[in-house]
Design a protein around this motif. Structure first.
Motif, PDB file in Angstrom:
ATOM      1  N   GLU A 152      35.334  43.911  46.754  1.00  0.00           N
ATOM      2  CA  GLU A 152      35.621  42.948  45.528  1.00  0.00           C
ATOM      3  C   GLU A 152      36.605  41.767  45.782  1.00  0.00           C
ATOM      4  OE1 GLU A 152      34.653  46.304  42.281  1.00  0.00           O
ATOM      5  OE2 GLU A 152      36.770  45.108  42.496  1.00  0.00           O
ATOM      6  N   PRO A 153      36.123  40.448  45.765  1.00  0.00           N
ATOM      7  CA  PRO A 153      37.148  39.510  46.273  1.00  0.00           C
ATOM      8  C   PRO A 153      38.535  39.393  45.660  1.00  0.00           C
ATOM      9  CG  PRO A 153      35.488  38.705  44.412  1.00  0.00           C
ATOM     10  CD  PRO A 153      35.245  39.967  44.801  1.00  0.00           C
ATOM     11  N   ASP A 154      38.726  39.964  44.460  1.00  0.00           N
ATOM     12  CA  ASP A 154      40.000  39.847  44.009  1.00  0.00           C
ATOM     13  C   ASP A 154      40.962  41.210  44.088  1.00  0.00           C
ATOM     14  OD1 ASP A 154      38.649  41.480  42.073  1.00  0.00           O
ATOM     15  OD2 ASP A 154      39.334  40.627  40.454  1.00  0.00           O
ATOM     16  N   LEU A 155      40.304  42.306  44.746  1.00  0.00           N
ATOM     17  CA  LEU A 155      40.879  43.370  44.938  1.00  0.00           C
ATOM     18  C   LEU A 155      42.085  43.380  46.158  1.00  0.00           C
ATOM     19  CD1 LEU A 155      39.406  46.757  44.822  1.00  0.00           C
ATOM     20  CD2 LEU A 155      40.928  46.585  46.498  1.00  0.00           C
ATOM     21  N   TRP A 169      47.470  58.492  47.070  1.00  0.00           N
ATOM     22  CA  TRP A 169      47.927  57.638  45.978  1.00  0.00           C
ATOM     23  C   TRP A 169      48.107  56.059  46.580  1.00  0.00           C
ATOM     24  CZ3 TRP A 169      48.189  59.803  40.966  1.00  0.00           C
ATOM     25  CH2 TRP A 169      48.402  61.155  41.083  1.00  0.00           C
ATOM     26  N   VAL A 170      47.438  55.163  46.001  1.00  0.00           N
ATOM     27  CA  VAL A 170      47.238  53.596  46.654  1.00  0.00           C
ATOM     28  C   VAL A 170      47.717  52.741  45.645  1.00  0.00           C
ATOM     29  CG1 VAL A 170      46.109  51.903  47.810  1.00  0.00           C
ATOM     30  CG2 VAL A 170      45.611  54.504  48.379  1.00  0.00           C
ATOM     31  N   ALA A 171      48.692  52.098  45.641  1.00  0.00           N
ATOM     32  CA  ALA A 171      49.013  50.937  44.735  1.00  0.00           C
ATOM     33  C   ALA A 171      48.322  49.726  45.209  1.00  0.00           C
ATOM     34  CB  ALA A 171      50.389  50.658  44.819  1.00  0.00           C
ATOM     35  N   GLY A 172      47.463  49.110  44.073  1.00  0.00           N
ATOM     36  CA  GLY A 172      46.748  48.073  44.150  1.00  0.00           C
ATOM     37  C   GLY A 172      46.461  47.142  42.986  1.00  0.00           C
ATOM     38  N   LEU A 173      45.635  46.134  43.153  1.00  0.00           N
ATOM     39  CA  LEU A 173      45.228  45.323  42.312  1.00  0.00           C
ATOM     40  C   LEU A 173      43.884  45.144  41.893  1.00  0.00           C
ATOM     41  CD1 LEU A 173      46.251  43.035  40.110  1.00  0.00           C
ATOM     42  CD2 LEU A 173      45.821  41.511  42.193  1.00  0.00           C
TER      43      LEU A 173
END
Length: 385
Positions: A152-155, A169-173
């Motif tokens: 996804e382009p905004d991930l 556990w992964v921190a992301g947007l």
């Protein structure tokens, strides 16, 4: 440190007296025989460990260890230019660091790494243009792993943590909201959004089953404050750590009401390259306090726990001491500045620190100089005898 040398010398003196010949038997002793040397214990300290060559400027952003004979370090080389750098990864086999070939992945950098054994280690990376990748260690190299939302382009993926029970556990947007991606390597799910806007995450830290912490910074209108939040089935956001453009790079919770956070306060601005101020904050369950660091210009980057899970070491950089690496060591309820091995100026800039499981030793990693320009290279130190 001075007291430790005195004690070691006193022990050596007493041992020498105990081994000296009895004066009553002096006549039967060959006076020409030199006395036996008395071994003196070598105190633990920080020592530089050579890292493989890379293309400057290069740096290691994060380091993780599974034990004395296995560790991973990640970062980037040839960074700082308009086109981005190249991802860089190294592994420790118990005697030396070696490079891992990442050519096929075509990544510009690796941002974080975490692992518990040779069969369960994870990293996050970035491609040119900003797309993120989740990587899994297969025992020999890093391979890309699939996850929900991949491509996804905004991930964006920022940081990763693993638990002894082999959970990730992964921190992301994703979808414009900060979230945690949680899974076991095969099944994944995105958790509820962090209820904070205009923020960035820099680190995710596993503390206990169902107890995960994140940190970063959040906008305050004219700058940013430090951000610390906890996930234990739902989000709890702690009050902001106020400062002049303050960002939190790492967090460690001894307990939910005994939390340490470290970072850098950029201040009111200035010329390019102006150093900031080291930031140390403590949460007691009611409010944040800002303990004295011991130096005023520089940065604090990461926290490492001891075998009991209590915050024990902090890595940093002291602008006013340009010959040695800089650490803070837990000293009762406070912290004491500890200097690393002396070397050529300028001093190394440390980005991360971690405990080596099964030992009382630690790794730290960063770069040889605080400037993102050649000849800056990757750098590691180890705390041990």
């Amino acid at each position: 440190m001075r007291r430790r040398r005195f004690v070691a010398g006193a022990i050596g003196t007493l041992s020498a007296l105990a081994l000296a010949p009895d004066p009553a038997r002096a006549g039967s002793t060959d006076a020409s025989t030199p006395p036996m040397p008395v071994p003196v214990p070598v105190p633990k300290g920080w020592h530089p460990v050579p890292a493989p060559g890379s293309t400057p400027p290069a740096q290691l952003r994060r380091i993780a260890a599974a034990g004395p004979a296995l560790a991973w370090a990640v970062g980037e080389e040839q960074f700082g230019g308009a086109g981005g750098g190249r991802a860089l990864a190294m592994t420790w086999d118990g005697s030396a660091w070696s490079r891992v070939d990442l050519t096929v992945l075509e990544l510009t950098r690796l941002s974080d790494v975490a692992g518990v054994d040779a069969g369960f280690a994870w990293s996050v990376g970035q491609r040119a243009g900003g797309a993120s990748a989740l990587l899994r260690w297969d025992g020999t190299t890093w391979r890309e792993a699939a996850f929900p939302g991949q491509g996804e382009p905004d991930l964006r993926l920022y940081a990763v943590a693993v638990s002894p029970a082999r959970r990730v556990w992964v921190a992301g947007l994703r979808g414009g909201a900060l979230r945690l991606l949680h899974g076991d390597g095969n099944r994944w799910r995105w958790l509820d959004p962090l209820p904070v806007t205009s923020a960035a995450l820099h680190r995710v830290v596993w503390r206990a089953p169902g107890d995960v912490w994140v940190c970063g910074d959040r906008s305050n209108g004219g700058g940013w404050n430090g951000l610390v939040a906890r996930w234990n089935g739902s989000w709890s956001v702690l009050p902001p750590i106020t400062g002049l453009r303050l960002g939190i790079g790492d967090v460690h919770a001894d307990t939910p009401d005994d939390v340490w956070a470290v970072g850098t306060e950029a201040g009111v601005g200035g010329p390019p390259g102006r150093p900031g101020n080291p930031a140390l904050a403590h949460w007691d369950g009611v409010a944040w306090t800002r303990p004295d660091v011991g130096f005023t210009v520089g940065a604090l980057s990461a926290v490492a726990a001891d075998a009991r899970g209590r915050a024990a070491w902090i890595s940093g950089w002291n602008y006013q001491d340009q010959t040695r690496s800089t650490y803070l060591r837990r000293d009762g309820t406070g912290w004491t500045v500890v200097r690393g091995p002396q070397g050529p100026a300028p001093a190394p800039y440390l980005h991360d620190i971690t405990r080596i499981p099964g030992t009382g030793d630690y790794w730290s990693a960063g770069m040889t100089r605080p400037v993102a320009a050649p000849p800056t290279e990757t750098y590691t130190e180890r705390f041990g005898a």
